[in-house]
Scaffold this active site. Structure first.
Site, mmCIF file in Angstrom:
data_model
loop_
_atom_site.group_PDB
_atom_site.id
_atom_site.type_symbol
_atom_site.label_atom_id
_atom_site.label_comp_id
_atom_site.label_asym_id
_atom_site.label_seq_id
_atom_site.Cartn_x
_atom_site.Cartn_y
_atom_site.Cartn_z
ATOM 1 N N LEU A 227 -9.999 5.004 4.060
ATOM 2 C CA LEU A 227 -9.422 3.902 3.230
ATOM 3 C C LEU A 227 -8.006 4.285 3.130
ATOM 4 C CD1 LEU A 227 -12.109 2.243 1.266
ATOM 5 C CD2 LEU A 227 -11.558 1.746 3.787
ATOM 6 N N ASP A 228 -7.059 4.008 3.882
ATOM 7 C CA ASP A 228 -5.813 4.393 3.575
ATOM 8 C C ASP A 228 -4.872 3.719 2.547
ATOM 9 O OD1 ASP A 228 -2.974 5.716 4.795
ATOM 10 O OD2 ASP A 228 -2.506 3.861 5.036
ATOM 11 N N ALA A 229 -4.166 4.406 1.798
ATOM 12 C CA ALA A 229 -3.177 3.761 0.746
ATOM 13 C C ALA A 229 -4.038 2.717 -0.019
ATOM 14 C CB ALA A 229 -2.211 3.211 1.429
ATOM 15 N N ILE A 230 -5.256 3.063 -0.461
ATOM 16 C CA ILE A 230 -6.337 2.151 -0.780
ATOM 17 C C ILE A 230 -5.725 1.655 -2.305
ATOM 18 C CG2 ILE A 230 -7.744 3.794 -1.993
ATOM 19 C CD1 ILE A 230 -8.877 0.430 0.087
#
Length: 561
Positions: A227-230
């Site tokens: 989960l990128d830049a969550i």
């Protein structure tokens, strides 16, 4: 489904959630009806991750994912169980992280069949770039065109609004002005760049759309989801808009959805923030992320070797809480991004961080800066290959290899699952040509290779690449064969002096393995006593009270009783 309903009720409070709940239930049912690949439950010492781009290796007239699989099968498949395939979707900027279409493969890389073929050689980690989408995406273009379906997909904001409390990861404007098809001007929330438009998760339709994307990835073979830049997902004016309680609840919801649809899917949160905020994404240990990125590790190891002093690294490692069966750390030293500095603020004095940055700049590193609330700027990321970060320009290759292997011994033996970046396994140096071409500092560590050229270097036993590849892959193989390196085995830091970083890995049977590193360029006497098997060399070692470690030498010692 009870947990999913409770989470939706928390996220949307007084809103009617029946409609979105039903849609989520129906979407999960579709995934469950498919014959998905059987997933490994949890992890073990054999799980080592390769981080790479899908176009890392290139040949004329061939999809790059097909070429990558050929190179992976030939050189890497017996070393890495898992491949983190960085965003392979159509994109407009940021080397893949401005996604145009979440459900397509970049045609230059191939198609979904190439992803399927690669998943036959390794388990695959997909990036779920769920905080933002490209300004050129259909979603945002439809919003600009006035399509009511996308009316609240993005965050409109009056530029006069006081947003001073909002955490800023970049020295760039938070809002970007766009002109709608009807001529109206709107200011839209763009945390990372004007080409990366934040999604509005306060709209249940956005949440459903991203759950649909998540389930689509599981259907396409993803066993790990990053989960990128969550941390930036939920915005509330008057707050920092990072690590909001509803952001945590959405991550928990993603976990519930993945567990329901394909048990064994691993959820990993990417939050380049101080350690206490990072590990908060473990939740209660069984309800949020399975793994969190160990962001302090790269700068702490670099700082230790840079100074020849492991004190801060040892103190930090000794404070790590043990992980249990449902959580562990995702350890790395290098990635497609730079070496983040924010995670060590509060661990390393600021003046020491700034001094290290200046020293590295003199040796050719580049630096990205962030804007502070008072208007000043601070370095947040060092852009450099990890090999060049550890060494001076004037160092010889033998010294480069020693420092590099010492750092990666720490990576491979620390509590958690280790991930090795493709540029590291290839022994890459700074790519200034790449920076010139893109104008981006991060391109210094994102070089792509023609197959014929990289294979020539790897097969030349005298080349730096070949030396690093041989020695590092040897360490990986040894790590994979040692059960005491299970990610959840206990770790206890040993106090053997500031020149040494050492710890004991232990299991429930009270078996031990001592991992000892000299992180200096001088011989160091190490206090230890007993008879050991050095599992790197295979030799039996008898130590009477102390032994001498050569500069940057490390040993993995198993007591012989």
């Amino acid at each position: 489904m009870k947990k999913i309903k409770e989470r939706l009720s928390f996220i949307y409070e007084n809103q009617n959630i029946d409609s979105i709940l039903q849609r989520i239930e129906e979407r999960i049912a579709i995934t469950k009806q498919m014959s998905l690949k059987q997933r490994k439950q949890n992890w073990d010492e054999k799980d080592v991750v390769l981080i790479t781009y899908g176009d890392q290796f290139q040949e004329p007239d061939r999809p790059t994912l097909e070429t990558f699989k050929k190179m992976f099968d030939k050189h890497l498949a017996d070393k890495f169980e898992i491949v983190h395939l960085l965003p392979f979707y159509p994109y407009t900027s940021d080397d893949g992280f401005s996604v145009v279409d979440y459900k397509k493969v970049n045609p230059l890389l191939g198609d979904w069949k190439e992803i399927d073929h690669l998943s036959q050689s390794a388990r695959i980690m997909f990036d779920d770039v769920c905080n933002h989408i490209s300004a050129k995406s259909e979603w945002f273009q439809e919003y600009l065109n006035g399509n009511p379906e996308y009316q609240d997909f993005f965050i409109e904001m009056d530029p006069a609004t006081d947003l001073s409390a909002v955490t800023r990861p970049r020295a760039l404007p938070l809002l970007t002005k766009f002109t709608l098809a009807n001529g109206e001007e709107k200011y839209i929330w763009t945390t990372f760049s004007e080409d990366q438009i934040d999604l509005n998760f306060s709209n249940p339709n956005v949440l459903y759309s991203m759950i649909d994307v998540l389930l689509f990835y599981l259907e396409q073979g993803a066993e790990y989801i990053r989960l990128d830049a969550i941390g930036f997902m939920w915005k509330e004016i008057g707050t920092t808009c990072i690590h909001h309680e509803k952001t945590h609840e959405i991550v928990k919801l993603f976990r519930d959805v993945a567990d329901e649809a394909a048990k064994g899917t691993v959820i990993i949160t990417e939050t380049n923030v101080p350690h206490k905020d990072n590990i908060a994404y473990f939740g209660n240990g069984s309800d949020e992320a399975h793994m969190v990125y160990q962001f302090p590790l790269p700068p702490l190891v670099l700082n230790a070797i840079h100074k020849g002093d492991a004190s801060a690294l040892s103190k930090w490692a000794s404070d790590l809480r043990p992980t249990e069966g449902e959580t562990t750390f995702f350890n790395f030293l290098a990635s497609h991004d730079g070496i983040g500095l924010n995670p060590i603020r509060g661990i390393i004095p600021e003046e020491e961080i700034l001094a290290m940055v200046e020293d590295l700049k003199k040796e050719g590193a580049l630096v990205n800066y962030k804007k502070n609330p008072d208007g000043s700027e601070s370095p947040y990321e060092i852009n450099v290959t990890y090999l060049d970060a550890l060494n001076k320009r004037t160092d010889d290759d033998d010294l480069r290899v020693k420092r590099f292997l010492a750092a990666h011994s720490i990576l491979l033996t620390l509590q958690g699952v280790p991930a090795v970046y493709i540029q590291s396994i290839l022994g890459s140096r700074n790519d200034y040509n790449g920076v010139s071409k893109t104008g981006m500092n991060r391109s210094i560590n994102r070089q792509k290779y023609e197959v014929i050229e990289i294979e020539e270097e790897l097969t030349n036993p005298e080349s730096l690449r070949s030396k690093i590849f041989r020695e590092l892959t040897k360490l990986i193989q040894i790590r994979k064969s040692e059960p005491l390196f299970h990610p959840n085995s206990t770790m206890a830091v040993m106090n053997l002096g500031k020149e040494i970083f050492a710890f004991d890995r232990m299991n429930s049977k009270h078996e031990s393995l001592f991992v000892v590193h000299n992180i200096t360029n001088e011989p160091v006497d190490c206090r230890l006593n007993g008879t050991f098997l050095n599992i790197i060399s295979g030799e039996t070692v008898v130590i009477n009270n102390s032994f001498t470690l050569a500069p940057y030498q490390f040993v993995w010692l198993k007591p012989i009783i």
